[in-house]
Scaffold this motif. Structure first.
Motif, PDB file in Angstrom:
ATOM      1  N   PRO A 171       3.024  40.268 -29.414  1.00 50.23           N
ATOM      2  CA  PRO A 171       3.963  41.192 -30.063  1.00 50.23           C
ATOM      3  C   PRO A 171       4.151  40.927 -31.552  1.00 50.23           C
ATOM      4  O   PRO A 171       4.400  41.866 -32.324  1.00 50.23           O
ATOM      5  N   ASP A 172       4.021  39.678 -31.972  1.00 51.27           N
ATOM      6  CA  ASP A 172       4.255  39.337 -33.370  1.00 51.27           C
ATOM      7  C   ASP A 172       3.168  39.874 -34.298  1.00 51.27           C
ATOM      8  O   ASP A 172       3.361  39.894 -35.523  1.00 51.27           O
ATOM      9  N   VAL A 173       2.047  40.312 -33.719  1.00 45.64           N
ATOM     10  CA  VAL A 173       0.940  40.822 -34.535  1.00 45.64           C
ATOM     11  C   VAL A 173       1.128  42.314 -34.835  1.00 45.64           C
ATOM     12  O   VAL A 173       0.433  42.880 -35.665  1.00 45.64           O
ATOM     13  N   LEU A 174       2.077  42.957 -34.172  1.00 44.58           N
ATOM     14  CA  LEU A 174       2.228  44.404 -34.272  1.00 44.58           C
ATOM     15  C   LEU A 174       3.416  44.818 -35.131  1.00 44.58           C
ATOM     16  O   LEU A 174       4.538  44.334 -34.943  1.00 44.58           O
ATOM     17  N   SER A 175       3.149  45.742 -36.052  1.00 44.67           N
ATOM     18  CA  SER A 175       4.226  46.403 -36.791  1.00 44.67           C
ATOM     19  C   SER A 175       4.734  47.597 -35.994  1.00 44.67           C
ATOM     20  O   SER A 175       5.892  47.997 -36.123  1.00 44.67           O
ATOM     21  N   GLY A 176       3.865  48.180 -35.188  1.00 40.82           N
ATOM     22  CA  GLY A 176       4.213  49.315 -34.360  1.00 40.82           C
ATOM     23  C   GLY A 176       3.067  49.651 -33.435  1.00 40.82           C
ATOM     24  O   GLY A 176       1.920  49.229 -33.655  1.00 40.82           O
ATOM     25  N   ILE A 177       3.366  50.391 -32.376  1.00 43.92           N
ATOM     26  CA  ILE A 177       2.338  50.746 -31.396  1.00 43.92           C
ATOM     27  C   ILE A 177       2.574  52.182 -30.932  1.00 43.92           C
ATOM     28  O   ILE A 177       3.708  52.580 -30.649  1.00 43.92           O
ATOM     29  N   VAL A 178       1.489  52.952 -30.893  1.00 42.55           N
ATOM     30  CA  VAL A 178       1.540  54.353 -30.475  1.00 42.55           C
ATOM     31  C   VAL A 178       0.593  54.543 -29.299  1.00 42.55           C
ATOM     32  O   VAL A 178      -0.574  54.150 -29.365  1.00 42.55           O
ATOM     33  N   LEU A 179       1.094  55.143 -28.231  1.00 45.30           N
ATOM     34  CA  LEU A 179       0.271  55.502 -27.072  1.00 45.30           C
ATOM     35  C   LEU A 179       0.236  57.013 -26.943  1.00 45.30           C
ATOM     36  O   LEU A 179       1.290  57.659 -26.905  1.00 45.30           O
ATOM     37  N   GLY A 278       9.815  40.038 -27.142  1.00 41.61           N
ATOM     38  CA  GLY A 278      10.017  40.552 -28.479  1.00 41.61           C
ATOM     39  C   GLY A 278      10.352  42.031 -28.531  1.00 41.61           C
ATOM     40  O   GLY A 278      10.440  42.713 -27.511  1.00 41.61           O
ATOM     41  N   LYS A 279      10.547  42.524 -29.747  1.00 38.74           N
ATOM     42  CA  LYS A 279      10.826  43.923 -30.003  1.00 38.74           C
ATOM     43  C   LYS A 279       9.742  44.485 -30.907  1.00 38.74           C
ATOM     44  O   LYS A 279       9.485  43.932 -31.974  1.00 38.74           O
ATOM     45  N   VAL A 280       9.104  45.563 -30.466  1.00 38.86           N
ATOM     46  CA  VAL A 280       8.057  46.217 -31.253  1.00 38.86           C
ATOM     47  C   VAL A 280       8.321  47.722 -31.215  1.00 38.86           C
ATOM     48  O   VAL A 280       8.420  48.295 -30.119  1.00 38.86           O
ATOM     49  N   PRO A 281       8.451  48.381 -32.368  1.00 39.33           N
ATOM     50  CA  PRO A 281       8.588  49.840 -32.346  1.00 39.33           C
ATOM     51  C   PRO A 281       7.441  50.469 -31.568  1.00 39.33           C
ATOM     52  O   PRO A 281       6.270  50.166 -31.814  1.00 39.33           O
ATOM     53  N   MET A 282       7.776  51.341 -30.627  1.00 39.77           N
ATOM     54  CA  MET A 282       6.761  51.869 -29.703  1.00 39.77           C
ATOM     55  C   MET A 282       6.991  53.354 -29.453  1.00 39.77           C
ATOM     56  O   MET A 282       8.110  53.772 -29.173  1.00 39.77           O
ATOM     57  N   LEU A 283       5.924  54.119 -29.568  1.00 41.78           N
ATOM     58  CA  LEU A 283       5.969  55.546 -29.279  1.00 41.78           C
ATOM     59  C   LEU A 283       4.997  55.860 -28.151  1.00 41.78           C
ATOM     60  O   LEU A 283       3.824  55.474 -28.211  1.00 41.78           O
TER      61      LEU A 283
END
Length: 341
Positions: A171-179, A278-283
């Motif tokens: 999770p620490d490698v991601l600024s955000g994730i879109v599916l 962790g917390k990762v902005p996710m769409l």
């Protein structure tokens, strides 16, 4: 999981696998009989790639060795800007992100990769190289080799399963994730066993488990699966020329086997409960007319990832980013702006 539940699922899965493969064999047989009476000679596959595959507006074609596999990717945009990494699904390759490359290349460093086994990337033999843990490590090492500590992952279909697992581990490698038109492996498994509609829509997963038969089916009628599966009447966002790009790569000998091994290597009867870190902005964006994913999965994804935001793309089917690029790009733009990514 209790033994009785395991035995039940084992029985159901294998009965469905046999059933759907018998149907596929019937279709193959009927197609063979039809070819005896109809003059439908298969056109010779083009040896040269369609011109749009090498159009410089999409970026520069490069290769990189990651996790002991050579991957092909297309790079576009300013390397000093945030990294946006695109992960495609089945049966696709980097070209499925053409609209997103053009949209985001001015603000991000866009990398659209051919996943291992696809397009011009290396195609290892067997099932072991396609286990989810290897696919995740491909992404992790690619980000590292590109010299970045963080990225935005934009994914579709199988790319989304990989992205979810990546988010679970790194999770620490991601600024955000879109599916787009995708879900986690756990959400799919839960939906299959608890939602009859999702079980029906997942017929192809069972049908693809047997070797050789699926390959033969997908190659029928000059790879008509692309014409019928991707082109949408009344819409011109996916053209006959685009379909030729897919046929160029998937028309090659044995081209379908490595992508199908994603399904064969990762099928599971059960998965352990996972702890989301962790917390990762996710769409998570699903298509209202998706033939493969039931829209109820949005609730499962929000339950699994309490920071997930969901969008339903109306009047759209599975290949969201190609069929409705403006809607997909708008949803991604708004998500990125909201979180200042």
């Amino acid at each position: 999981m209790e033994l009785s539940t395991h035995l039940y699922r084992f029985t159901v899965v294998n009965v469905l696998t046999v059933f759907y493969n018998l149907l596929v064999l019937l279709l193959i047989g009927l197609n063979s009989v039809k070819s005896l009476f109809v003059n439908s000679s298969t056109p010779k596959r083009k040896l040269e790639p369609p011109a749009c595959l090498t159009d410089p507006k999409y970026g520069v074609h490069k290769y990189i060795k990651v996790n002991n596999v050579k991957l092909h990717y297309v790079e576009s945009g300013d390397p000093t800007k945030p990294l946006m990494l695109f992960l495609h699904g089945f049966p696709e390759f980097w070209y499925s992100w053409r609209y997103q490359i053009l949209e985001f290349q001015k603000d991000y460093w866009c990398i659209a990769v051919d996943m291992r086994g696809y397009g011009d990337s290396e195609k290892p033999d067997g099932l072991a190289p396609y286990h989810l843990k290897e696919l995740v490590e491909d992404v992790r090492d690619l980000i590292r080799q590109l010299g970045r500590e963080k990225c935005i992952l934009v994914s579709h279909d199988w790319g989304g399963l990989i992205a979810c697992k990546f988010r679970d581990i790194y999770p620490d490698v991601l600024s955000g994730i879109v599916l787009l038109a995708s879900l986690s492996q756990e959400a799919w498994l839960h939906a299959v066993w608890n939602n009859p509609e999702q079980k029906k829509k997942s017929w192809y997963v069972f049908a693809l488990r047997w070797p050789c038969i699926a390959e033969r089916f997908l190659q029928m009628d000059n790879l008509a699966v692309f014409d019928k599966g991707m082109m949408v009447p009344g819409k011109d966002t996916i053209t006959a020329q685009d379909i030729e790009c897919y046929k160029y790569w998937f028309g090659k000998q044995f081209a379908f086997t490595p992508p199908l091994n994603y399904y064969r290597a990762n099928f599971s009867y059960c998965l352990p409960e996972k702890q989301v870190k962790g917390k990762v902005p996710m769409l998570v964006a699903l298509a209202a007319n998706d033939l493969f994913i039931d829209t109820s999965v949005l609730d499962l994804m929000k339950k699994e990832y309490d920071d997930a935001e969901t969008v339903l793309i109306e009047n759209c089917s599975h290949f969201i980013q190609q069929e409705e690029p403006e809607k997909a790009n708008k949803a991604i733009r708004e998500f990125l702006a909201k979180h200042k990514i």
